[in-house]
Enzyme design. Structure first.
Site, PDB file in Angstrom:
ATOM      1  N   CYS A 311       8.931 -37.800 -10.681  1.00 49.03           N
ATOM      2  CA  CYS A 311       8.941 -37.741 -12.140  1.00 49.03           C
ATOM      3  C   CYS A 311       7.617 -38.214 -12.732  1.00 49.03           C
ATOM      4  CB  CYS A 311      10.101 -38.525 -12.735  1.00 49.03           C
ATOM      5  SG  CYS A 311      10.315 -38.062 -14.472  1.00 49.03           S
ATOM      6  N   LYS A 456       8.069 -33.660  -8.268  1.00 45.76           N
ATOM      7  CA  LYS A 456       9.248 -34.172  -7.566  1.00 45.76           C
ATOM      8  C   LYS A 456      10.231 -34.731  -8.592  1.00 45.76           C
ATOM      9  CE  LYS A 456       6.364 -35.242  -3.589  1.00 45.76           C
ATOM     10  NZ  LYS A 456       6.819 -34.134  -2.740  1.00 45.76           N
ATOM     11  N   CYS A 491      10.795 -32.303 -16.876  1.00 45.81           N
ATOM     12  CA  CYS A 491      10.601 -33.717 -17.153  1.00 45.81           C
ATOM     13  C   CYS A 491      10.856 -33.963 -18.638  1.00 45.81           C
ATOM     14  CB  CYS A 491       9.168 -34.096 -16.789  1.00 45.81           C
ATOM     15  SG  CYS A 491       8.956 -35.850 -16.760  1.00 45.81           S
TER      16      CYS A 491
END
Ligand SMILES: Cc1cc2nc3c(=O)[nH]c(=O)nc-3n(C[C@H](O)[C@H](O)[C@H](O)COP(=O)(O)OP(=O)(O)OC[C@H]3O[C@@H](n4cnc5c(N)ncnc54)[C@H](O)[C@@H]3O)c2cc1C
Length: 560
Positions: A311, A456, A491
Protein backbone atom coordinates in the site's frame (compact mmCIF):
# COMPACT_ATOMS: atom_id res chain seq x y z
CA UNK A 1 1.91 -12.53 32.53
CA UNK A 2 0.46 -12.95 29.04
CA UNK A 3 -2.42 -15.43 29.35
CA UNK A 4 -1.18 -17.33 26.26
CA UNK A 5 2.32 -17.91 27.64
CA UNK A 6 2.68 -21.63 28.08
CA UNK A 7 6.13 -22.61 29.37
CA UNK A 8 7.26 -26.20 28.71
CA UNK A 9 10.31 -27.66 30.36
CA UNK A 10 12.66 -29.79 28.18
CA UNK A 11 15.11 -30.39 31.04
CA UNK A 12 16.19 -28.68 34.25
CA UNK A 13 18.26 -26.13 32.30
CA UNK A 14 16.00 -25.27 29.39
CA UNK A 15 12.32 -24.48 28.87
CA UNK A 16 10.61 -23.31 25.69
CA UNK A 17 7.60 -21.19 24.90
CA UNK A 18 5.93 -19.08 22.20
CA UNK A 19 6.39 -15.32 21.68
CA UNK A 20 6.70 -13.41 24.95
CA UNK A 21 5.70 -9.84 25.76
CA UNK A 22 7.71 -7.21 27.66
CA UNK A 23 5.30 -7.58 30.58
CA UNK A 24 6.16 -11.31 30.83
CA UNK A 25 9.82 -10.70 31.69
CA UNK A 26 9.07 -9.81 35.32
CA UNK A 27 7.11 -13.06 35.72
CA UNK A 28 9.97 -15.04 34.12
CA UNK A 29 12.42 -13.47 36.61
CA UNK A 30 10.02 -14.40 39.45
CA UNK A 31 9.99 -18.00 38.15
CA UNK A 32 13.79 -18.07 38.50
CA UNK A 33 14.87 -17.86 34.83
CA UNK A 34 18.31 -16.33 34.42
CA UNK A 35 18.48 -16.05 30.61
CA UNK A 36 16.11 -15.53 27.70
CA UNK A 37 16.96 -16.62 24.16
CA UNK A 38 14.99 -15.52 21.11
CA UNK A 39 15.04 -18.02 18.22
CA UNK A 40 12.73 -15.95 16.01
CA UNK A 41 13.80 -13.16 13.66
CA UNK A 42 12.50 -9.73 14.61
CA UNK A 43 9.78 -8.45 12.30
CA UNK A 44 8.61 -11.95 11.32
CA UNK A 45 5.06 -11.40 12.53
CA UNK A 46 2.84 -8.33 12.28
CA UNK A 47 2.20 -8.22 16.03
CA UNK A 48 5.60 -9.21 17.31
CA UNK A 49 7.56 -7.59 20.13
CA UNK A 50 11.21 -7.23 19.05
CA UNK A 51 14.07 -8.70 21.09
CA UNK A 52 15.47 -5.22 21.82
CA UNK A 53 12.30 -4.39 23.78
CA UNK A 54 12.57 -7.69 25.71
CA UNK A 55 16.30 -7.18 26.27
CA UNK A 56 15.85 -3.74 27.86
CA UNK A 57 13.41 -5.16 30.40
CA UNK A 58 15.60 -8.25 30.98
CA UNK A 59 18.65 -6.10 31.70
CA UNK A 60 16.64 -4.01 34.13
CA UNK A 61 15.73 -7.18 36.02
CA UNK A 62 19.24 -8.70 35.91
CA UNK A 63 18.52 -11.36 33.24
CA UNK A 64 20.50 -11.94 30.06
CA UNK A 65 18.71 -11.85 26.71
CA UNK A 66 20.25 -13.24 23.51
CA UNK A 67 19.32 -13.71 19.85
CA UNK A 68 19.92 -16.94 17.88
CA UNK A 69 17.72 -17.54 14.85
CA UNK A 70 17.61 -20.49 12.53
CA UNK A 71 15.56 -21.83 9.61
CA UNK A 72 13.53 -24.54 11.26
CA UNK A 73 13.13 -26.84 8.30
CA UNK A 74 16.88 -27.00 7.77
CA UNK A 75 18.32 -27.39 11.26
CA UNK A 76 21.62 -29.21 10.91
CA UNK A 77 23.64 -31.18 13.44
CA UNK A 78 26.20 -28.36 13.39
CA UNK A 79 23.52 -25.79 14.23
CA UNK A 80 22.25 -28.05 16.99
CA UNK A 81 25.76 -28.33 18.44
CA UNK A 82 26.21 -24.55 18.15
CA UNK A 83 22.91 -24.08 20.04
CA UNK A 84 24.14 -26.52 22.73
CA UNK A 85 27.37 -24.60 23.35
CA UNK A 86 25.56 -21.23 23.07
CA UNK A 87 23.09 -22.29 25.77
CA UNK A 88 25.87 -23.81 27.87
CA UNK A 89 27.57 -20.41 28.10
CA UNK A 90 24.45 -18.66 29.44
CA UNK A 91 23.28 -18.48 33.07
CA UNK A 92 20.67 -21.19 33.70
CA UNK A 93 17.85 -22.03 33.81
CA UNK A 94 17.15 -20.46 30.43
CA UNK A 95 13.96 -19.89 28.48
CA UNK A 96 14.09 -20.11 24.68
CA UNK A 97 11.21 -18.75 22.62
CA UNK A 98 10.11 -18.37 19.02
CA UNK A 99 6.63 -18.05 17.50
CA UNK A 100 5.30 -21.23 19.10
CA UNK A 101 8.28 -22.89 20.84
CA UNK A 102 8.69 -25.29 17.90
CA UNK A 103 11.88 -23.70 16.55
CA UNK A 104 13.50 -23.64 19.99
CA UNK A 105 12.64 -27.32 20.50
CA UNK A 106 13.93 -28.05 17.00
CA UNK A 107 17.31 -26.61 18.01
CA UNK A 108 17.35 -28.46 21.31
CA UNK A 109 16.74 -31.85 19.61
CA UNK A 110 19.99 -32.16 17.56
CA UNK A 111 21.90 -30.45 20.38
CA UNK A 112 20.96 -33.40 22.60
CA UNK A 113 21.05 -36.19 20.00
CA UNK A 114 24.46 -37.42 21.22
CA UNK A 115 23.37 -37.68 24.88
CA UNK A 116 19.75 -38.89 24.63
CA UNK A 117 18.22 -41.83 22.73
CA UNK A 118 16.22 -40.48 19.77
CA UNK A 119 12.87 -41.98 20.98
CA UNK A 120 13.36 -40.08 24.25
CA UNK A 121 13.91 -36.84 22.33
CA UNK A 122 10.62 -37.44 20.50
CA UNK A 123 8.84 -38.20 23.78
CA UNK A 124 10.15 -35.16 25.72
CA UNK A 125 9.31 -32.85 22.81
CA UNK A 126 5.85 -34.39 22.44
CA UNK A 127 5.16 -33.64 26.12
CA UNK A 128 6.07 -30.04 25.34
CA UNK A 129 3.56 -30.15 22.47
CA UNK A 130 6.06 -30.36 19.59
CA UNK A 131 6.40 -33.11 17.00
CA UNK A 132 10.12 -33.87 16.52
CA UNK A 133 9.72 -36.96 14.32
CA UNK A 134 10.75 -34.96 11.23
CA UNK A 135 13.79 -33.55 13.02
CA UNK A 136 14.83 -36.99 14.18
CA UNK A 137 14.44 -38.33 10.62
CA UNK A 138 16.71 -35.49 9.51
CA UNK A 139 19.30 -36.38 12.18
CA UNK A 140 19.21 -40.05 11.14
CA UNK A 141 19.50 -39.00 7.48
CA UNK A 142 22.79 -37.21 8.15
CA UNK A 143 21.31 -33.71 8.45
CA UNK A 144 19.20 -33.72 5.27
CA UNK A 145 15.42 -33.84 5.32
CA UNK A 146 14.27 -37.01 3.51
CA UNK A 147 11.46 -35.59 1.34
CA UNK A 148 10.27 -39.10 0.39
CA UNK A 149 8.90 -39.45 3.96
CA UNK A 150 5.86 -37.22 3.84
CA UNK A 151 3.53 -36.26 6.69
CA UNK A 152 0.72 -35.51 4.26
CA UNK A 153 -0.12 -35.06 0.59
CA UNK A 154 -2.76 -32.69 -0.75
CA UNK A 155 -3.97 -31.84 -4.22
CA UNK A 156 -3.51 -28.10 -3.61
CA UNK A 157 -1.39 -26.59 -0.83
CA UNK A 158 -1.64 -22.86 -0.08
CA UNK A 159 1.20 -21.19 1.86
CA UNK A 160 -0.18 -18.26 3.88
CA UNK A 161 -3.74 -17.55 5.00
CA UNK A 162 -3.64 -13.79 4.62
CA UNK A 163 -5.78 -11.72 2.28
CA UNK A 164 -4.56 -13.62 -0.78
CA UNK A 165 -4.47 -17.12 0.76
CA UNK A 166 -8.02 -17.20 2.08
CA UNK A 167 -9.38 -15.46 -1.03
CA UNK A 168 -7.84 -18.05 -3.35
CA UNK A 169 -8.99 -20.96 -1.16
CA UNK A 170 -12.62 -19.81 -1.30
CA UNK A 171 -12.40 -19.06 -5.02
CA UNK A 172 -11.14 -22.61 -5.62
CA UNK A 173 -13.92 -24.10 -3.50
CA UNK A 174 -16.54 -21.95 -5.24
CA UNK A 175 -15.50 -23.60 -8.53
CA UNK A 176 -14.64 -27.08 -7.25
CA UNK A 177 -16.29 -27.77 -3.86
CA UNK A 178 -14.67 -31.19 -3.32
CA UNK A 179 -11.11 -30.17 -4.06
CA UNK A 180 -8.58 -31.37 -1.47
CA UNK A 181 -6.93 -28.15 -0.22
CA UNK A 182 -4.54 -27.59 2.68
CA UNK A 183 -3.61 -24.13 3.87
CA UNK A 184 -0.41 -23.69 5.86
CA UNK A 185 -0.15 -20.76 8.27
CA UNK A 186 1.07 -20.65 11.88
CA UNK A 187 -0.82 -17.45 12.82
CA UNK A 188 -3.89 -17.64 15.03
CA UNK A 189 -5.07 -14.17 13.99
CA UNK A 190 -5.92 -12.83 10.53
CA UNK A 191 -5.57 -9.07 10.09
CA UNK A 192 -7.53 -6.71 7.88
CA UNK A 193 -4.45 -4.54 7.29
CA UNK A 194 -6.21 -1.82 5.22
CA UNK A 195 -8.09 -1.05 8.46
CA UNK A 196 -4.89 -0.20 10.35
CA UNK A 197 -4.75 3.30 8.79
CA UNK A 198 -8.25 3.92 10.11
CA UNK A 199 -7.24 2.63 13.58
CA UNK A 200 -4.32 5.08 13.57
CA UNK A 201 -6.80 7.90 12.88
CA UNK A 202 -9.30 6.89 15.55
CA UNK A 203 -11.96 5.89 12.98
CA UNK A 204 -11.95 2.13 13.67
CA UNK A 205 -11.32 0.32 16.92
CA UNK A 206 -8.30 -2.05 16.62
CA UNK A 207 -10.47 -5.11 17.29
CA UNK A 208 -12.34 -4.32 14.06
CA UNK A 209 -9.20 -5.14 12.04
CA UNK A 210 -8.44 -8.61 13.45
CA UNK A 211 -10.28 -11.94 13.57
CA UNK A 212 -9.51 -15.43 14.79
CA UNK A 213 -7.98 -17.48 11.97
CA UNK A 214 -9.92 -20.60 12.95
CA UNK A 215 -13.23 -18.79 12.42
CA UNK A 216 -12.25 -17.47 8.99
CA UNK A 217 -10.77 -20.48 7.24
CA UNK A 218 -13.29 -22.01 4.85
CA UNK A 219 -15.06 -25.21 5.80
CA UNK A 220 -13.45 -28.29 4.27
CA UNK A 221 -9.94 -26.84 3.99
CA UNK A 222 -7.23 -28.62 6.04
CA UNK A 223 -5.43 -26.10 8.22
CA UNK A 224 -1.80 -27.04 8.83
CA UNK A 225 -0.89 -24.74 11.65
CA UNK A 226 2.84 -24.44 11.01
CA UNK A 227 5.37 -22.23 9.27
CA UNK A 228 6.85 -23.27 5.94
CA UNK A 229 10.64 -23.29 6.18
CA UNK A 230 11.81 -24.42 2.74
CA UNK A 231 10.55 -25.33 -0.72
CA UNK A 232 11.60 -28.38 -2.76
CA UNK A 233 9.69 -27.65 -6.00
CA UNK A 234 11.47 -30.35 -8.02
CA UNK A 235 9.96 -32.91 -5.62
CA UNK A 236 6.62 -31.11 -5.16
CA UNK A 237 7.36 -30.76 -1.45
CA UNK A 238 7.45 -28.10 1.22
CA UNK A 239 9.25 -28.55 4.52
CA UNK A 240 7.60 -27.19 7.66
CA UNK A 241 9.10 -26.17 10.98
CA UNK A 242 10.29 -29.31 12.74
CA UNK A 243 11.49 -30.71 9.34
CA UNK A 244 8.04 -32.15 8.51
CA UNK A 245 7.40 -32.70 4.81
CA UNK A 246 4.11 -32.03 2.98
CA UNK A 247 3.65 -32.94 -0.68
CA UNK A 248 1.37 -31.26 -3.20
CA UNK A 249 0.19 -31.54 -6.77
CA UNK A 250 -0.17 -27.77 -7.06
CA UNK A 251 1.25 -25.10 -4.79
CA UNK A 252 -0.03 -21.56 -4.22
CA UNK A 253 2.50 -19.29 -2.51
CA UNK A 254 1.23 -16.19 -0.68
CA UNK A 255 3.07 -15.55 2.64
CA UNK A 256 3.10 -11.75 2.24
CA UNK A 257 6.26 -9.71 2.75
CA UNK A 258 8.72 -8.90 5.51
CA UNK A 259 8.69 -5.56 7.33
CA UNK A 260 12.38 -4.89 7.91
CA UNK A 261 12.23 -2.92 11.18
CA UNK A 262 15.81 -3.80 12.09
CA UNK A 263 17.30 -2.16 9.02
CA UNK A 264 16.70 1.22 10.72
CA UNK A 265 19.22 1.54 13.53
CA UNK A 266 17.69 2.22 16.94
CA UNK A 267 14.09 1.83 15.73
CA UNK A 268 13.19 -1.44 17.47
CA UNK A 269 14.38 -0.07 20.84
CA UNK A 270 12.06 2.91 20.67
CA UNK A 271 8.98 1.82 18.69
CA UNK A 272 5.85 2.45 20.70
CA UNK A 273 7.64 4.96 22.97
CA UNK A 274 9.21 8.43 22.80
CA UNK A 275 6.71 9.57 20.17
CA UNK A 276 7.83 6.87 17.68
CA UNK A 277 4.98 4.96 16.03
CA UNK A 278 3.88 3.08 12.91
CA UNK A 279 0.51 2.05 11.49
CA UNK A 280 2.40 -0.86 9.88
CA UNK A 281 2.25 -2.71 13.22
CA UNK A 282 -1.22 -3.65 14.41
CA UNK A 283 -0.42 -3.10 18.08
CA UNK A 284 1.03 0.37 17.40
CA UNK A 285 -1.79 1.86 15.30
CA UNK A 286 -3.68 2.86 18.50
CA UNK A 287 -0.46 4.57 19.71
CA UNK A 288 -0.47 6.67 16.50
CA UNK A 289 -3.95 7.91 17.40
CA UNK A 290 -2.86 8.56 21.01
CA UNK A 291 0.10 10.67 19.82
CA UNK A 292 -2.01 12.58 17.30
CA UNK A 293 -4.55 13.48 19.97
CA UNK A 294 -1.83 14.60 22.42
CA UNK A 295 0.03 16.76 19.92
CA UNK A 296 -0.73 20.48 20.33
CA UNK A 297 2.41 21.90 18.70
CA UNK A 298 5.95 20.97 17.57
CA UNK A 299 7.44 18.81 14.85
CA UNK A 300 5.72 15.77 13.28
CA UNK A 301 7.68 13.68 10.76
CA UNK A 302 6.15 11.02 8.47
CA UNK A 303 8.53 8.72 6.57
CA UNK A 304 8.24 6.59 3.44
CA UNK A 305 10.93 3.99 2.56
CA UNK A 306 12.08 2.99 -0.95
CA UNK A 307 9.61 1.00 -3.08
CA UNK A 308 8.32 -1.66 -3.20
CA UNK A 309 6.12 -1.46 -0.12
CA UNK A 310 2.61 -2.68 0.56
CA UNK A 311 0.00 0.00 0.00
CA UNK A 312 2.26 2.75 -1.31
CA UNK A 313 -0.35 5.30 -0.20
CA UNK A 314 -0.40 4.25 3.47
CA UNK A 315 2.59 6.39 4.63
CA UNK A 316 1.04 9.71 3.49
CA UNK A 317 -2.46 8.51 4.49
CA UNK A 318 -1.32 8.53 8.14
CA UNK A 319 -0.04 12.07 7.59
CA UNK A 320 -3.17 13.50 5.92
CA UNK A 321 -5.50 12.11 8.58
CA UNK A 322 -3.28 13.41 11.40
CA UNK A 323 -3.09 16.86 9.79
CA UNK A 324 -6.87 16.88 9.33
CA UNK A 325 -7.35 16.12 13.04
CA UNK A 326 -4.97 18.95 13.98
CA UNK A 327 -6.85 21.31 11.64
CA UNK A 328 -10.17 20.42 13.27
CA UNK A 329 -8.65 20.94 16.73
CA UNK A 330 -7.30 24.35 15.67
CA UNK A 331 -3.65 23.42 16.38
CA UNK A 332 -2.44 22.82 12.81
CA UNK A 333 -0.71 26.22 12.71
CA UNK A 334 1.44 25.18 15.69
CA UNK A 335 2.60 21.93 14.06
CA UNK A 336 5.44 21.68 11.58
CA UNK A 337 4.64 18.63 9.39
CA UNK A 338 7.34 17.07 7.24
CA UNK A 339 7.04 14.18 4.75
CA UNK A 340 10.43 12.44 4.32
CA UNK A 341 10.07 10.26 1.24
CA UNK A 342 12.94 8.06 0.00
CA UNK A 343 11.35 8.19 -3.47
CA UNK A 344 11.18 11.03 -5.95
CA UNK A 345 7.41 11.55 -6.34
CA UNK A 346 4.38 12.10 -4.10
CA UNK A 347 2.49 9.10 -5.54
CA UNK A 348 3.17 6.70 -8.43
CA UNK A 349 -0.05 7.51 -10.35
CA UNK A 350 0.63 10.91 -11.95
CA UNK A 351 -3.10 11.74 -12.47
CA UNK A 352 -3.70 11.60 -8.71
CA UNK A 353 -0.83 13.89 -7.71
CA UNK A 354 -2.57 17.29 -8.31
CA UNK A 355 -5.41 16.42 -5.90
CA UNK A 356 -2.88 15.25 -3.30
CA UNK A 357 -0.77 18.40 -3.69
CA UNK A 358 -3.79 20.56 -2.85
CA UNK A 359 -3.95 18.84 0.53
CA UNK A 360 -0.16 19.09 1.02
CA UNK A 361 -0.50 22.85 0.50
CA UNK A 362 -3.59 23.23 2.69
CA UNK A 363 -1.94 21.36 5.58
CA UNK A 364 1.35 23.29 5.16
CA UNK A 365 3.39 20.10 4.74
CA UNK A 366 7.09 20.31 3.86
CA UNK A 367 8.06 17.66 1.29
CA UNK A 368 11.56 16.18 1.24
CA UNK A 369 12.14 13.67 -1.55
CA UNK A 370 15.17 11.36 -1.71
CA UNK A 371 15.30 11.40 2.11
CA UNK A 372 15.55 7.91 3.59
CA UNK A 373 15.39 7.18 7.34
CA UNK A 374 18.64 5.54 8.50
CA UNK A 375 18.52 5.66 12.31
CA UNK A 376 16.52 6.91 15.26
CA UNK A 377 17.49 7.98 18.76
CA UNK A 378 14.23 7.76 20.70
CA UNK A 379 15.51 9.20 23.97
CA UNK A 380 17.06 12.23 22.24
CA UNK A 381 14.06 12.44 19.86
CA UNK A 382 16.24 12.72 16.76
CA UNK A 383 16.05 10.94 13.40
CA UNK A 384 18.93 10.68 10.95
CA UNK A 385 18.28 10.43 7.22
CA UNK A 386 20.36 9.68 4.17
CA UNK A 387 19.59 12.50 1.72
CA UNK A 388 20.19 12.15 -2.03
CA UNK A 389 21.92 15.22 -3.46
CA UNK A 390 21.57 16.62 -6.98
CA UNK A 391 25.16 15.63 -7.82
CA UNK A 392 24.41 11.95 -7.10
CA UNK A 393 26.13 11.88 -3.70
CA UNK A 394 24.38 11.46 -0.33
CA UNK A 395 24.56 13.43 2.88
CA UNK A 396 23.47 12.63 6.41
CA UNK A 397 20.77 14.88 7.88
CA UNK A 398 19.70 14.73 11.55
CA UNK A 399 16.42 16.27 12.65
CA UNK A 400 14.53 16.56 15.91
CA UNK A 401 10.90 15.45 16.27
CA UNK A 402 8.06 15.41 18.76
CA UNK A 403 6.28 12.64 16.90
CA UNK A 404 7.47 10.41 14.06
CA UNK A 405 5.42 7.90 12.03
CA UNK A 406 7.82 5.36 10.52
CA UNK A 407 7.18 3.00 7.62
CA UNK A 408 9.93 0.34 7.48
CA UNK A 409 11.70 -0.91 4.33
CA UNK A 410 10.01 -4.04 2.97
CA UNK A 411 11.34 -7.12 1.24
CA UNK A 412 10.47 -10.74 0.49
CA UNK A 413 10.39 -13.01 3.57
CA UNK A 414 13.80 -14.60 4.30
CA UNK A 415 12.60 -18.16 3.61
CA UNK A 416 11.38 -17.01 0.17
CA UNK A 417 14.59 -15.11 -0.71
CA UNK A 418 16.72 -18.23 -0.24
CA UNK A 419 14.29 -20.57 -2.02
CA UNK A 420 14.40 -21.84 -5.62
CA UNK A 421 11.17 -19.89 -6.23
CA UNK A 422 12.83 -16.46 -5.89
CA UNK A 423 14.22 -14.23 -8.63
CA UNK A 424 17.52 -12.37 -8.21
CA UNK A 425 15.84 -9.71 -6.04
CA UNK A 426 14.30 -12.26 -3.66
CA UNK A 427 10.64 -11.93 -4.72
CA UNK A 428 8.84 -14.95 -6.21
CA UNK A 429 9.27 -15.06 -9.97
CA UNK A 430 5.80 -14.95 -11.47
CA UNK A 431 4.34 -14.53 -14.96
CA UNK A 432 2.40 -11.23 -14.56
CA UNK A 433 -0.57 -12.35 -16.69
CA UNK A 434 -1.16 -16.05 -15.87
CA UNK A 435 0.24 -15.73 -12.31
CA UNK A 436 1.99 -19.07 -12.63
CA UNK A 437 5.63 -19.38 -11.60
CA UNK A 438 8.04 -18.72 -14.46
CA UNK A 439 9.96 -22.00 -13.98
CA UNK A 440 7.69 -24.32 -11.96
CA UNK A 441 4.39 -24.62 -13.81
CA UNK A 442 2.48 -26.15 -10.87
CA UNK A 443 3.43 -23.27 -8.57
CA UNK A 444 1.28 -20.11 -8.42
CA UNK A 445 2.47 -17.07 -6.44
CA UNK A 446 0.05 -14.29 -5.54
CA UNK A 447 -0.35 -11.34 -3.22
CA UNK A 448 2.53 -9.26 -1.88
CA UNK A 449 5.22 -11.93 -2.36
CA UNK A 450 5.20 -11.90 -6.19
CA UNK A 451 7.58 -9.87 -8.37
CA UNK A 452 4.76 -8.35 -10.44
CA UNK A 453 5.21 -4.60 -10.81
CA UNK A 454 1.70 -3.75 -9.56
CA UNK A 455 1.33 -2.01 -6.20
CA UNK A 456 1.13 -4.58 -3.39
CA UNK A 457 -2.41 -4.22 -2.03
CA UNK A 458 -5.31 -6.33 -0.79
CA UNK A 459 -7.20 -4.85 -3.74
CA UNK A 460 -4.67 -6.49 -6.08
CA UNK A 461 -4.94 -9.80 -4.20
CA UNK A 462 -8.75 -9.62 -4.57
CA UNK A 463 -8.36 -9.52 -8.36
CA UNK A 464 -5.50 -12.04 -8.49
CA UNK A 465 -7.15 -14.78 -6.40
CA UNK A 466 -9.90 -15.70 -8.94
CA UNK A 467 -7.30 -15.70 -11.75
CA UNK A 468 -5.11 -18.16 -9.85
CA UNK A 469 -8.14 -20.28 -8.84
CA UNK A 470 -9.23 -20.52 -12.47
CA UNK A 471 -5.74 -21.29 -13.82
CA UNK A 472 -5.05 -23.92 -11.13
CA UNK A 473 -8.28 -25.70 -12.10
CA UNK A 474 -7.59 -25.22 -15.83
CA UNK A 475 -4.31 -27.14 -15.50
CA UNK A 476 -6.32 -29.95 -13.87
CA UNK A 477 -8.74 -29.93 -16.81
CA UNK A 478 -11.66 -28.87 -14.60
CA UNK A 479 -12.37 -25.52 -16.32
CA UNK A 480 -11.73 -24.22 -19.81
CA UNK A 481 -9.52 -21.36 -21.03
CA UNK A 482 -6.86 -19.34 -19.27
CA UNK A 483 -7.54 -16.35 -17.05
CA UNK A 484 -5.27 -13.31 -16.97
CA UNK A 485 -4.45 -10.63 -14.41
CA UNK A 486 -4.37 -7.02 -15.63
CA UNK A 487 -2.10 -5.78 -12.78
CA UNK A 488 -5.03 -3.91 -11.19
CA UNK A 489 -4.28 -2.29 -7.86
CA UNK A 490 -6.06 0.36 -5.85
CA UNK A 491 -5.28 2.68 -3.01
CA UNK A 492 -7.94 4.76 -1.23
CA UNK A 493 -5.91 7.85 -0.24
CA UNK A 494 -7.58 9.17 2.91
CA UNK A 495 -6.84 12.88 2.45
CA UNK A 496 -9.19 14.04 5.23
CA UNK A 497 -11.75 12.44 7.53
CA UNK A 498 -14.75 12.10 5.21
CA UNK A 499 -12.89 12.33 1.87
CA UNK A 500 -10.74 10.01 -0.22
CA UNK A 501 -8.84 10.25 -3.51
CA UNK A 502 -9.57 6.74 -4.82
CA UNK A 503 -6.56 5.74 -6.91
CA UNK A 504 -7.30 2.72 -9.15
CA UNK A 505 -4.70 1.75 -11.69
CA UNK A 506 -3.09 -0.98 -13.75
CA UNK A 507 0.42 -1.54 -15.05
CA UNK A 508 2.51 1.65 -15.32
CA UNK A 509 0.12 3.76 -13.24
CA UNK A 510 -2.60 3.80 -15.97
CA UNK A 511 -5.98 4.75 -14.47
CA UNK A 512 -8.49 1.87 -14.17
CA UNK A 513 -11.67 3.28 -12.57
CA UNK A 514 -14.28 0.82 -11.33
CA UNK A 515 -17.01 3.47 -11.10
CA UNK A 516 -18.44 6.05 -13.53
CA UNK A 517 -16.83 9.48 -13.12
CA UNK A 518 -20.10 11.07 -11.94
CA UNK A 519 -20.08 8.71 -8.94
CA UNK A 520 -16.38 8.65 -8.02
CA UNK A 521 -13.79 10.65 -9.94
CA UNK A 522 -10.54 8.93 -8.93
CA UNK A 523 -8.50 12.08 -9.56
CA UNK A 524 -10.50 14.21 -7.08
CA UNK A 525 -11.26 13.82 -3.38
CA UNK A 526 -14.64 12.17 -2.89
CA UNK A 527 -17.05 11.74 0.04
CA UNK A 528 -18.61 8.69 -1.67
CA UNK A 529 -15.17 7.03 -1.76
CA UNK A 530 -14.76 7.69 2.00
CA UNK A 531 -18.17 6.18 2.66
CA UNK A 532 -17.04 3.15 0.66
CA UNK A 533 -13.76 2.80 2.64
CA UNK A 534 -15.51 3.20 6.00
CA UNK A 535 -18.71 1.25 5.38
CA UNK A 536 -18.44 -0.89 2.21
CA UNK A 537 -14.84 -2.12 1.91
CA UNK A 538 -14.67 -3.87 5.33
CA UNK A 539 -17.75 -6.05 4.63
CA UNK A 540 -16.53 -6.48 1.05
CA UNK A 541 -13.32 -7.91 2.53
CA UNK A 542 -14.74 -10.10 5.31
CA UNK A 543 -18.00 -11.21 3.67
CA UNK A 544 -17.21 -11.24 -0.06
CA UNK A 545 -13.49 -11.55 -0.78
CA UNK A 546 -12.91 -14.05 2.04
CA UNK A 547 -16.16 -15.92 1.31
CA UNK A 548 -15.74 -16.61 -2.42
CA UNK A 549 -18.07 -13.89 -3.71
CA UNK A 550 -16.11 -12.35 -6.57
CA UNK A 551 -18.01 -9.07 -6.86
CA UNK A 552 -16.29 -6.92 -9.50
CA UNK A 553 -13.43 -9.43 -9.47
CA UNK A 554 -14.47 -11.98 -12.10
CA UNK A 555 -11.33 -13.05 -13.97
CA UNK A 556 -10.74 -11.81 -17.48
CA UNK A 557 -10.04 -14.59 -20.02
CA UNK A 558 -7.19 -14.75 -22.51
CA UNK A 559 -8.57 -14.49 -26.08
CA UNK A 560 -8.48 -17.94 -27.69
C1 LIG B 1 -0.96 0.03 7.24
C2 LIG B 1 -1.43 -0.71 6.01
C3 LIG B 1 -2.41 -0.14 5.22
C4 LIG B 1 -2.86 -0.81 4.08
N1 LIG B 1 -3.87 -0.24 3.35
C5 LIG B 1 -4.36 -0.89 2.28
C6 LIG B 1 -5.48 -0.37 1.55
O1 LIG B 1 -6.03 0.69 1.88
N2 LIG B 1 -5.94 -1.07 0.48
C7 LIG B 1 -5.37 -2.25 0.09
O2 LIG B 1 -5.86 -2.84 -0.85
N3 LIG B 1 -4.30 -2.76 0.75
C8 LIG B 1 -3.78 -2.13 1.83
N4 LIG B 1 -2.72 -2.66 2.54
C9 LIG B 1 -1.97 -3.81 1.96
C10 LIG B 1 -2.64 -5.16 2.15
O3 LIG B 1 -3.03 -5.35 3.47
C11 LIG B 1 -1.68 -6.26 1.69
O4 LIG B 1 -1.25 -5.96 0.40
C12 LIG B 1 -2.37 -7.63 1.71
O5 LIG B 1 -2.70 -7.99 3.02
C13 LIG B 1 -1.47 -8.68 1.08
O6 LIG B 1 -2.03 -9.95 1.20
P1 LIG B 1 -1.10 -11.26 1.31
O7 LIG B 1 -2.03 -12.40 1.50
O8 LIG B 1 -0.13 -11.28 0.19
O9 LIG B 1 -0.23 -11.04 2.64
P2 LIG B 1 -0.77 -10.97 4.13
O10 LIG B 1 -2.18 -10.52 4.17
O11 LIG B 1 0.24 -10.16 4.86
O12 LIG B 1 -0.77 -12.48 4.65
C14 LIG B 1 0.39 -13.27 4.70
C15 LIG B 1 0.08 -14.54 5.52
O13 LIG B 1 1.17 -15.46 5.36
C16 LIG B 1 1.46 -16.04 6.62
N5 LIG B 1 2.86 -16.49 6.62
C17 LIG B 1 3.98 -15.73 6.74
N6 LIG B 1 5.06 -16.52 6.76
C18 LIG B 1 4.63 -17.80 6.62
C19 LIG B 1 5.30 -19.07 6.57
N7 LIG B 1 6.62 -19.17 6.67
N8 LIG B 1 4.54 -20.18 6.42
C20 LIG B 1 3.18 -20.09 6.32
N9 LIG B 1 2.50 -18.93 6.38
C21 LIG B 1 3.23 -17.79 6.52
C22 LIG B 1 1.19 -14.92 7.61
O14 LIG B 1 0.96 -15.46 8.93
C23 LIG B 1 -0.06 -14.27 7.02
O15 LIG B 1 -1.24 -14.86 7.52
C24 LIG B 1 -2.28 -2.05 3.70
C25 LIG B 1 -1.29 -2.63 4.52
C26 LIG B 1 -0.86 -1.96 5.66
C27 LIG B 1 0.19 -2.60 6.54
Amino acid sequence: MDKCLDIKSLNSHLSVTGQIAVADVQALADLGFKSIVCNRPDGEGAYQVGLKEIELEALRLGLQARYLTVETGKVTDAEGRAFGSFMGALPQPALAYCRSGMRSTTLWAPANAAQLPLPQIIEIAAKAGHDMKGVVRRIVNGGKTPVEVSEATHEVVIVGAGAAGIAVAVSLLARSPDLDIAIVDPADTHYYQPGWTMVGAGVFDASFAARKMAALLPYGVHWIRAAVATFEPERNAIVLGGCRVVNYKQLIVCPGLKLDWNSIEGLSETLGRNGVTSNYRYDLAPYTWELVQQMRGGKAIFTQPPMPIKCAGAPPKAMYLSADHWRREGVLKNINIQFCNAGAVMFGVADDVPALMEYVKAYGITLDFGRNLASINGAAKTATFSQNKADGTKESVTQGFDMIHVVPPQKAPDFICVSPLADATGWVDVDPASLSHKRFENVFPLGDVGNTTNVKTAAAARKQAPVVAHNVLATRGLVKGQAKYDEYGSCPLTVERGKIVLAEFTYGGKLAPSFPKWLIDGTESSAVAWYSKERILPPLYWDAMLKGREWMAQPEMVDQ
